[in-house]
Design a protein around this motif. Structure first.
Motif, PDB file in Angstrom:
ATOM      1  N   UNK A  25     115.629  37.290  54.982  1.00  0.00           N
ATOM      2  CA  UNK A  25     116.647  37.591  55.989  1.00  0.00           C
ATOM      3  C   UNK A  25     116.732  39.091  56.267  1.00  0.00           C
ATOM      4  N   UNK A  26     116.752  39.889  55.211  1.00  0.00           N
ATOM      5  CA  UNK A  26     116.859  41.335  55.409  1.00  0.00           C
ATOM      6  C   UNK A  26     115.595  41.912  56.045  1.00  0.00           C
ATOM      7  N   UNK A  27     114.423  41.359  55.691  1.00  0.00           N
ATOM      8  CA  UNK A  27     113.170  41.826  56.283  1.00  0.00           C
ATOM      9  C   UNK A  27     113.080  41.414  57.752  1.00  0.00           C
ATOM     10  N   UNK A  28     113.565  40.223  58.059  1.00  0.00           N
ATOM     11  CA  UNK A  28     113.608  39.778  59.453  1.00  0.00           C
ATOM     12  C   UNK A  28     114.525  40.693  60.261  1.00  0.00           C
ATOM     13  N   UNK A  29     115.680  40.988  59.693  1.00  0.00           N
ATOM     14  CA  UNK A  29     116.613  41.904  60.368  1.00  0.00           C
ATOM     15  C   UNK A  29     115.967  43.268  60.617  1.00  0.00           C
ATOM     16  N   UNK A  30     115.259  43.776  59.632  1.00  0.00           N
ATOM     17  CA  UNK A  30     114.614  45.094  59.778  1.00  0.00           C
ATOM     18  C   UNK A  30     113.604  45.093  60.916  1.00  0.00           C
ATOM     19  N   UNK A  31     112.826  44.013  61.008  1.00  0.00           N
ATOM     20  CA  UNK A  31     111.838  43.924  62.097  1.00  0.00           C
ATOM     21  C   UNK A  31     112.532  43.853  63.455  1.00  0.00           C
ATOM     22  N   UNK A  32     113.540  42.998  63.563  1.00  0.00           N
ATOM     23  CA  UNK A  32     114.251  42.861  64.836  1.00  0.00           C
ATOM     24  C   UNK A  32     114.914  44.173  65.236  1.00  0.00           C
ATOM     25  N   UNK A  33     115.438  44.887  64.261  1.00  0.00           N
ATOM     26  CA  UNK A  33     116.083  46.157  64.554  1.00  0.00           C
ATOM     27  C   UNK A  33     115.077  47.208  65.021  1.00  0.00           C
ATOM     28  N   UNK A  34     113.856  47.120  64.510  1.00  0.00           N
ATOM     29  CA  UNK A  34     112.790  48.009  65.003  1.00  0.00           C
ATOM     30  C   UNK A  34     112.496  47.747  66.476  1.00  0.00           C
ATOM     31  N   UNK A  35     112.638  46.498  66.858  1.00  0.00           N
ATOM     32  CA  UNK A  35     112.315  46.109  68.237  1.00  0.00           C
ATOM     33  C   UNK A  35     113.468  46.356  69.209  1.00  0.00           C
ATOM     34  N   UNK A  36     114.709  46.187  68.728  1.00  0.00           N
ATOM     35  CA  UNK A  36     115.832  46.153  69.667  1.00  0.00           C
ATOM     36  C   UNK A  36     117.014  47.047  69.326  1.00  0.00           C
ATOM     37  N   UNK A  37     117.105  47.565  68.139  1.00  0.00           N
ATOM     38  CA  UNK A  37     118.208  48.436  67.739  1.00  0.00           C
ATOM     39  C   UNK A  37     119.580  47.825  68.037  1.00  0.00           C
ATOM     40  N   UNK A  38     119.911  46.758  67.375  1.00  0.00           N
ATOM     41  CA  UNK A  38     121.210  46.123  67.580  1.00  0.00           C
ATOM     42  C   UNK A  38     122.257  46.727  66.641  1.00  0.00           C
ATOM     43  N   UNK A  39     123.520  46.487  66.975  1.00  0.00           N
ATOM     44  CA  UNK A  39     124.630  46.952  66.140  1.00  0.00           C
ATOM     45  C   UNK A  39     124.978  45.942  65.053  1.00  0.00           C
ATOM     46  N   UNK A  40     124.710  44.676  65.317  1.00  0.00           N
ATOM     47  CA  UNK A  40     125.050  43.638  64.338  1.00  0.00           C
ATOM     48  C   UNK A  40     124.103  42.454  64.458  1.00  0.00           C
ATOM     49  N   UNK A  41     123.976  41.730  63.384  1.00  0.00           N
ATOM     50  CA  UNK A  41     123.127  40.532  63.342  1.00  0.00           C
ATOM     51  C   UNK A  41     123.895  39.405  62.673  1.00  0.00           C
ATOM     52  N   UNK A  42     123.831  38.227  63.276  1.00  0.00           N
ATOM     53  CA  UNK A  42     124.474  37.040  62.714  1.00  0.00           C
ATOM     54  C   UNK A  42     123.465  35.898  62.758  1.00  0.00           C
ATOM     55  N   UNK A  43     123.121  35.374  61.598  1.00  0.00           N
ATOM     56  CA  UNK A  43     122.248  34.198  61.536  1.00  0.00           C
ATOM     57  C   UNK A  43     123.113  33.024  61.107  1.00  0.00           C
ATOM     58  N   UNK A  44     123.201  32.030  61.972  1.00  0.00           N
ATOM     59  CA  UNK A  44     124.153  30.934  61.803  1.00  0.00           C
ATOM     60  C   UNK A  44     123.443  29.605  61.999  1.00  0.00           C
ATOM     61  N   UNK A  45     123.773  28.622  61.162  1.00  0.00           N
ATOM     62  CA  UNK A  45     123.204  27.288  61.337  1.00  0.00           C
ATOM     63  C   UNK A  45     124.313  26.335  61.771  1.00  0.00           C
ATOM     64  N   UNK A  46     124.046  25.574  62.829  1.00  0.00           N
ATOM     65  CA  UNK A  46     124.976  24.553  63.318  1.00  0.00           C
ATOM     66  C   UNK A  46     124.516  23.182  62.841  1.00  0.00           C
ATOM     67  N   UNK A  47     125.491  22.393  62.369  1.00  0.00           N
ATOM     68  CA  UNK A  47     125.214  21.045  61.878  1.00  0.00           C
ATOM     69  C   UNK A  47     125.837  20.002  62.803  1.00  0.00           C
ATOM     70  N   UNK A  48     125.488  18.757  62.570  1.00  0.00           N
ATOM     71  CA  UNK A  48     126.080  17.661  63.333  1.00  0.00           C
ATOM     72  C   UNK A  48     127.410  17.215  62.735  1.00  0.00           C
ATOM     73  N   UNK A  49     127.512  17.252  61.427  1.00  0.00           N
ATOM     74  CA  UNK A  49     128.624  16.580  60.762  1.00  0.00           C
ATOM     75  C   UNK A  49     129.567  17.507  60.004  1.00  0.00           C
ATOM     76  N   UNK A  50     129.453  18.809  60.195  1.00  0.00           N
ATOM     77  CA  UNK A  50     130.358  19.743  59.542  1.00  0.00           C
ATOM     78  C   UNK A  50     130.310  21.100  60.249  1.00  0.00           C
ATOM     79  N   UNK A  51     131.249  21.982  59.933  1.00  0.00           N
ATOM     80  CA  UNK A  51     131.278  23.298  60.594  1.00  0.00           C
ATOM     81  C   UNK A  51     130.010  24.098  60.328  1.00  0.00           C
TER      82      UNK A  51
END
Length: 263
Positions: A25-51
């Motif tokens: 996750x942290x390495x993915x964030x580092x790569x994306x930040x190299x490409x786009x320079x974002x202020x924040x990153x949120x990785x979220x999973x949505x399910x069918x049967x729970x929040x």
């Protein structure tokens, strides 16, 4: 002489090497930040049967995620444009909040009670489907920290790298899954049942559907298009809804219905 890889390519290689490991996750964030320079990153999973569940949160200003657990996961996600992508099983790819948000999104109480607290100015999301019944969103945000939106060029960069980001996500999180089926009608039925149990208010299916779309930030014209009825008919349902609930504003509707969604 052969060209050496640039910093973004090196960072991508590090992320690939970290696949299925604790540091991905942290390495993915580092790569994306190299490409786009974002202020924040949120990785979220949505399910069918729970929040939904956050898998990775990073922000220059921690207050960006201060309401994530209590407000968003507590029920507000059911009003979110990105969650609607999950419900509709939108094609995998890159999505920008301003392109998928309802026409009055920035004027509705959900925006003022949650999104305004995050200070988000712009948001992009890579939407992936790593397993049955789940969708995974890698959200990249610009907030008050930089006070700037993603440029046209940056969005083009995001579109180019989307297949890579999505491919990595679907490999790394391939073990995620969820059972059951989830439809907007389920949320509307929750409102019907809870309104009756908590307030003694009997809502029809159409009134509950209109309430849900109002809470998400749709105008009467937009609701009409969604439900296949005229804007005038929508206004009739809105008046019936307000009269039954003994309220007179969208803010009061939000205050009444939001606790019911959390149930």
């Amino acid at each position: 002489m052969e060209k050496l890889p640039n910093a973004a390519e090196e960072s991508l290689g590090t992320a690939i090497a970290a696949l299925n490991g604790e540091l991905f996750e942290s390495k993915l964030h580092s790569w994306l930040n190299r490409c786009l320079e974002m202020d924040n990153t949120t990785i979220l999973v949505y399910y069918q049967n729970r929040p939904p569940s956050p898998l990775y949160l990073q922000a220059k200003d921690p207050s960006v995620h201060s309401e994530m657990e209590t407000v968003y996961i507590g029920g507000a996600y059911l009003l979110d444009p990105f969650h609607e992508l999950h419900v509709k099983r939108a094609p995998k790819g890159l999505y920008r909040l301003r392109d998928i948000a309802p026409d009055q999104f920035h004027r509705n109480p959900y925006y003022s009670s949650y999104y305004s607290c995050t200070t988000l100015i712009d948001e992009l999301a890579f939407v992936a489907y790593p397993g049955k019944g789940v969708s995974l969103h890698i959200c990249l945000g610009r907030d008050a920290t930089s006070n700037r939106k993603f440029s046209t060029r940056e969005v083009e960069v995001a579109q180019r790298i989307a297949p890579i980001a999505i491919g990595l996500a679907e490999v790394h999180w391939s073990g995620l899954s969820s059972t059951g089926d989830f439809q907007d009608s389920d949320v509307a039925q929750r409102l019907i049942d809870a309104a009756k149990a908590e307030h003694g208010v009997s809502l029809s299916g159409r009134q509950a559907a209109v309430a849900l779309l109002i809470l998400r930030g749709h105008s009467s014209a937009s609701i009409g298009l969604r439900l296949g009825i005229s804007p005038q008919t929508v206004k009739v349902f809105r008046k019936q809804l307000y009269r039954k609930c003994e309220i007179s504003s969208q803010a009061e509707l939000f205050s009444l219905m939001m606790p019911l969604l959390r149930g």
